[in-house]
Design a protein around this motif. Structure first.
Motif, PDB file in Angstrom:
ATOM      1  N   GLU A 180      49.419  47.259  51.600  1.00  0.00           N
ATOM      2  CA  GLU A 180      48.821  46.405  50.576  1.00  0.00           C
ATOM      3  C   GLU A 180      49.944  45.779  49.759  1.00  0.00           C
ATOM      4  N   GLN A 181      50.040  44.459  49.800  1.00  0.00           N
ATOM      5  CA  GLN A 181      51.020  43.697  49.033  1.00  0.00           C
ATOM      6  C   GLN A 181      50.278  42.816  48.033  1.00  0.00           C
ATOM      7  N   TYR A 182      50.895  42.550  46.897  1.00  0.00           N
ATOM      8  CA  TYR A 182      50.165  41.973  45.783  1.00  0.00           C
ATOM      9  C   TYR A 182      50.509  40.509  45.539  1.00  0.00           C
ATOM     10  N   ARG A 183      49.502  39.794  45.106  1.00  0.00           N
ATOM     11  CA  ARG A 183      49.617  38.362  44.842  1.00  0.00           C
ATOM     12  C   ARG A 183      48.998  38.043  43.477  1.00  0.00           C
ATOM     13  N   LEU A 184      49.588  37.071  42.820  1.00  0.00           N
ATOM     14  CA  LEU A 184      48.980  36.493  41.622  1.00  0.00           C
ATOM     15  C   LEU A 184      48.028  35.401  42.088  1.00  0.00           C
ATOM     16  N   LEU A 185      46.753  35.551  41.776  1.00  0.00           N
ATOM     17  CA  LEU A 185      45.772  34.516  42.087  1.00  0.00           C
ATOM     18  C   LEU A 185      45.500  33.718  40.830  1.00  0.00           C
ATOM     19  N   THR A 186      45.801  32.446  40.888  1.00  0.00           N
ATOM     20  CA  THR A 186      45.644  31.589  39.722  1.00  0.00           C
ATOM     21  C   THR A 186      45.496  30.144  40.189  1.00  0.00           C
ATOM     22  N   SER A 187      45.059  29.268  39.314  1.00  0.00           N
ATOM     23  CA  SER A 187      44.915  27.856  39.674  1.00  0.00           C
ATOM     24  C   SER A 187      46.274  27.167  39.622  1.00  0.00           C
ATOM     25  N   GLU A 188      46.397  26.079  40.347  1.00  0.00           N
ATOM     26  CA  GLU A 188      47.682  25.399  40.450  1.00  0.00           C
ATOM     27  C   GLU A 188      48.148  24.780  39.133  1.00  0.00           C
ATOM     28  N   ASP A 189      47.208  24.535  38.193  1.00  0.00           N
ATOM     29  CA  ASP A 189      47.599  23.945  36.915  1.00  0.00           C
ATOM     30  C   ASP A 189      47.692  24.981  35.790  1.00  0.00           C
ATOM     31  N   SER A 190      47.641  26.274  36.143  1.00  0.00           N
ATOM     32  CA  SER A 190      47.802  27.355  35.161  1.00  0.00           C
ATOM     33  C   SER A 190      49.272  27.764  35.087  1.00  0.00           C
ATOM     34  N   PRO A 191      49.642  28.583  34.092  1.00  0.00           N
ATOM     35  CA  PRO A 191      51.024  29.052  34.008  1.00  0.00           C
ATOM     36  C   PRO A 191      51.487  29.693  35.319  1.00  0.00           C
ATOM     37  N   TYR A 192      52.641  29.297  35.807  1.00  0.00           N
ATOM     38  CA  TYR A 192      53.244  29.759  37.054  1.00  0.00           C
ATOM     39  C   TYR A 192      52.481  29.291  38.298  1.00  0.00           C
ATOM     40  N   GLY A 193      51.470  28.458  38.129  1.00  0.00           N
ATOM     41  CA  GLY A 193      50.671  28.009  39.257  1.00  0.00           C
ATOM     42  C   GLY A 193      51.423  27.144  40.244  1.00  0.00           C
ATOM     43  N   ASP A 194      52.579  26.610  39.841  1.00  0.00           N
ATOM     44  CA  ASP A 194      53.368  25.758  40.726  1.00  0.00           C
ATOM     45  C   ASP A 194      54.538  26.507  41.360  1.00  0.00           C
ATOM     46  N   ARG A 195      54.590  27.846  41.149  1.00  0.00           N
ATOM     47  CA  ARG A 195      55.728  28.635  41.614  1.00  0.00           C
ATOM     48  C   ARG A 195      55.529  29.133  43.046  1.00  0.00           C
ATOM     49  N   ASP A 196      56.643  29.381  43.758  1.00  0.00           N
ATOM     50  CA  ASP A 196      56.593  29.983  45.091  1.00  0.00           C
ATOM     51  C   ASP A 196      56.526  31.500  45.015  1.00  0.00           C
ATOM     52  N   GLN A 197      56.995  32.068  43.911  1.00  0.00           N
ATOM     53  CA  GLN A 197      56.898  33.492  43.667  1.00  0.00           C
ATOM     54  C   GLN A 197      57.038  33.752  42.168  1.00  0.00           C
ATOM     55  N   VAL A 198      56.550  34.893  41.732  1.00  0.00           N
ATOM     56  CA  VAL A 198      56.658  35.275  40.321  1.00  0.00           C
ATOM     57  C   VAL A 198      57.087  36.729  40.256  1.00  0.00           C
ATOM     58  N   THR A 199      57.607  37.141  39.101  1.00  0.00           N
ATOM     59  CA  THR A 199      57.988  38.538  38.897  1.00  0.00           C
ATOM     60  C   THR A 199      56.870  39.273  38.171  1.00  0.00           C
TER      61      THR A 199
ATOM     62  N   SER B 271      44.256  36.728  38.260  1.00  0.00           N
ATOM     63  CA  SER B 271      44.141  38.136  38.601  1.00  0.00           C
ATOM     64  C   SER B 271      45.260  38.521  39.560  1.00  0.00           C
ATOM     65  N   VAL B 272      45.448  39.826  39.724  1.00  0.00           N
ATOM     66  CA  VAL B 272      46.367  40.365  40.729  1.00  0.00           C
ATOM     67  C   VAL B 272      45.513  41.002  41.810  1.00  0.00           C
ATOM     68  N   MET B 273      45.684  40.537  43.052  1.00  0.00           N
ATOM     69  CA  MET B 273      44.877  41.039  44.158  1.00  0.00           C
ATOM     70  C   MET B 273      45.753  41.282  45.385  1.00  0.00           C
ATOM     71  N   PRO B 274      45.306  42.184  46.284  1.00  0.00           N
ATOM     72  CA  PRO B 274      46.027  42.368  47.545  1.00  0.00           C
ATOM     73  C   PRO B 274      45.982  41.093  48.390  1.00  0.00           C
ATOM     74  N   GLU B 275      47.043  40.855  49.119  1.00  0.00           N
ATOM     75  CA  GLU B 275      47.154  39.641  49.923  1.00  0.00           C
ATOM     76  C   GLU B 275      46.032  39.527  50.945  1.00  0.00           C
ATOM     77  N   LYS B 276      45.760  40.602  51.688  1.00  0.00           N
ATOM     78  CA  LYS B 276      44.739  40.539  52.738  1.00  0.00           C
ATOM     79  C   LYS B 276      43.357  40.266  52.151  1.00  0.00           C
ATOM     80  N   LEU B 277      43.056  40.835  51.000  1.00  0.00           N
ATOM     81  CA  LEU B 277      41.760  40.599  50.384  1.00  0.00           C
ATOM     82  C   LEU B 277      41.629  39.148  49.953  1.00  0.00           C
ATOM     83  N   ALA B 278      42.655  38.606  49.334  1.00  0.00           N
ATOM     84  CA  ALA B 278      42.614  37.212  48.893  1.00  0.00           C
ATOM     85  C   ALA B 278      42.415  36.275  50.080  1.00  0.00           C
ATOM     86  N   ASN B 279      43.097  36.554  51.193  1.00  0.00           N
ATOM     87  CA  ASN B 279      42.963  35.714  52.371  1.00  0.00           C
ATOM     88  C   ASN B 279      41.579  35.825  52.983  1.00  0.00           C
TER      89      ASN B 279
END
Length: 297
Positions: free
Chosen positions: A162-181, A238-246
């Motif tokens: 299980e790997q984690y992803r930030l799920l957010t809209s493209e116009d929200s904070p960090y929404g234009d990033r390739d990765q976040v901390t 939200s923060v969600m697992p990659e496989k679930l988001a996909n």
């Protein structure tokens, strides 16, 4: 005597005579008489009583351990005899943590293709509940974390990380990033699972370490569907697992951004009771889980 041991298991689950009797499909006087008869057979008190259930005696706890083994073996024996005559027939109950629910179909679908007379019940539960339900024979298997908190005496099949992803809209904070901390994620208002969920405990620990404070989500739920439906509006993150988001599906404006620093990975897998012989239904389930593990590797 098996039916009396089933009564004891029901009492361990419900911690209430009336509810346990209802679960067993008998009246409360019949249920109480069954427990009393078991005590007479064994010559010891099993249950601490007053006007209500107070718990098991020390002898009752030991008998409960034996009841789990005997009832499990009895069920496995009946399954094997039926399987010899008609193939696999029966009902499998699986409890899964919310973040893994979407993956259950990857096991049950090929299973049913091979054994069309088997039916399934899938339950959403937290990791602690899954272990308790396995122990008390309420479910046959669980889908949960394998490496974050103690599992006890179970057999496991590792399925996927299980790997984690930030799920957010493209116009929200960090929404234009390739990765976040994780430190950056800790500054965003989030909707997260409720604190009783192991996924939430994992995320809390990561956010505390990165941000130094206790996470205060703007919305909590024990359902990933509720969280995802809010994120899909474009006004929540939200923060969600990659496989679930996909699996749930991303919209054009919704982004799934890898979270790094530190890289956080936890293993999800199938767990079943550590008993021999394994019931035919459970053995077939483990076999499908192993096939899936190879496919996902």
């Amino acid at each position: 005597m098996i039916d009396k041991l089933e009564f004891l298991l029901a009492l361990a689950r419900e911690r209430n005579f009336g509810k346990a009797a209802e679960l067993c499909g008998v009246t409360q006087p019949t249920f109480s008489a069954g427990i009393k008869h078991l005590e007479e057979i064994l010559g010891v008190m099993l249950v601490q009583r007053s006007s209500r259930f107070l718990g098991f005696t020390a002898e009752g706890e030991r008998v409960l351990d034996w009841a789990r083994r005997i009832v499990a073996d009895s069920r496995a024996m009946r399954q094997e005899v039926h399987a010899l005559k008609r193939g696999l027939v029966g009902h499998i109950k699986i409890a899964a943590i919310p973040t893994a629910l979407a993956m259950v179909s990857e096991i049950t679908t090929p299973y049913r293709a091979k054994h069309p007379h088997v039916k399934f019940t899938i339950l959403s539960r937290n990791s602690i509940e899954i272990l308790s339900m396995l122990e008390n024979l309420e479910v046959d298997a669980g889908l949960t974390y394998l490496d974050n908190e103690p599992l006890g005496k179970v057999r496991s099949v590792s399925l996927y990380p299980e790997q984690y992803r930030l799920l957010t809209s493209e116009d929200s904070p960090y929404g234009d990033r390739d990765q976040v901390t994780w430190a950056e994620v800790s500054r965003i208002p989030l909707c997260l699972l409720t604190p009783d969920m192991q996924n939430r405990r994992i995320i809390n620990r990561l956010l505390r370490t990165a941000g130094g404070g206790e996470p205060e989500p703007t919305l909590e739920s024990n359902s990933m569907i509720v969280l995802f439906s809010h994120v899909r509006t474009g006004r929540w993150a939200s923060v969600m697992p990659e496989k679930l988001a996909n699996t749930l599906g991303l919209t054009e404006k919704l982004r799934s951004i890898p979270i790094v620093e530190p890289e956080a990975v936890h293993m999800i897998g199938l767990i079943v009771p550590n008993r021999e012989p394994m019931s035919p239904l459970t053995a077939a389930l483990v076999a499908e889980a192993k096939h899936l593990a190879v496919a996902l590797a």
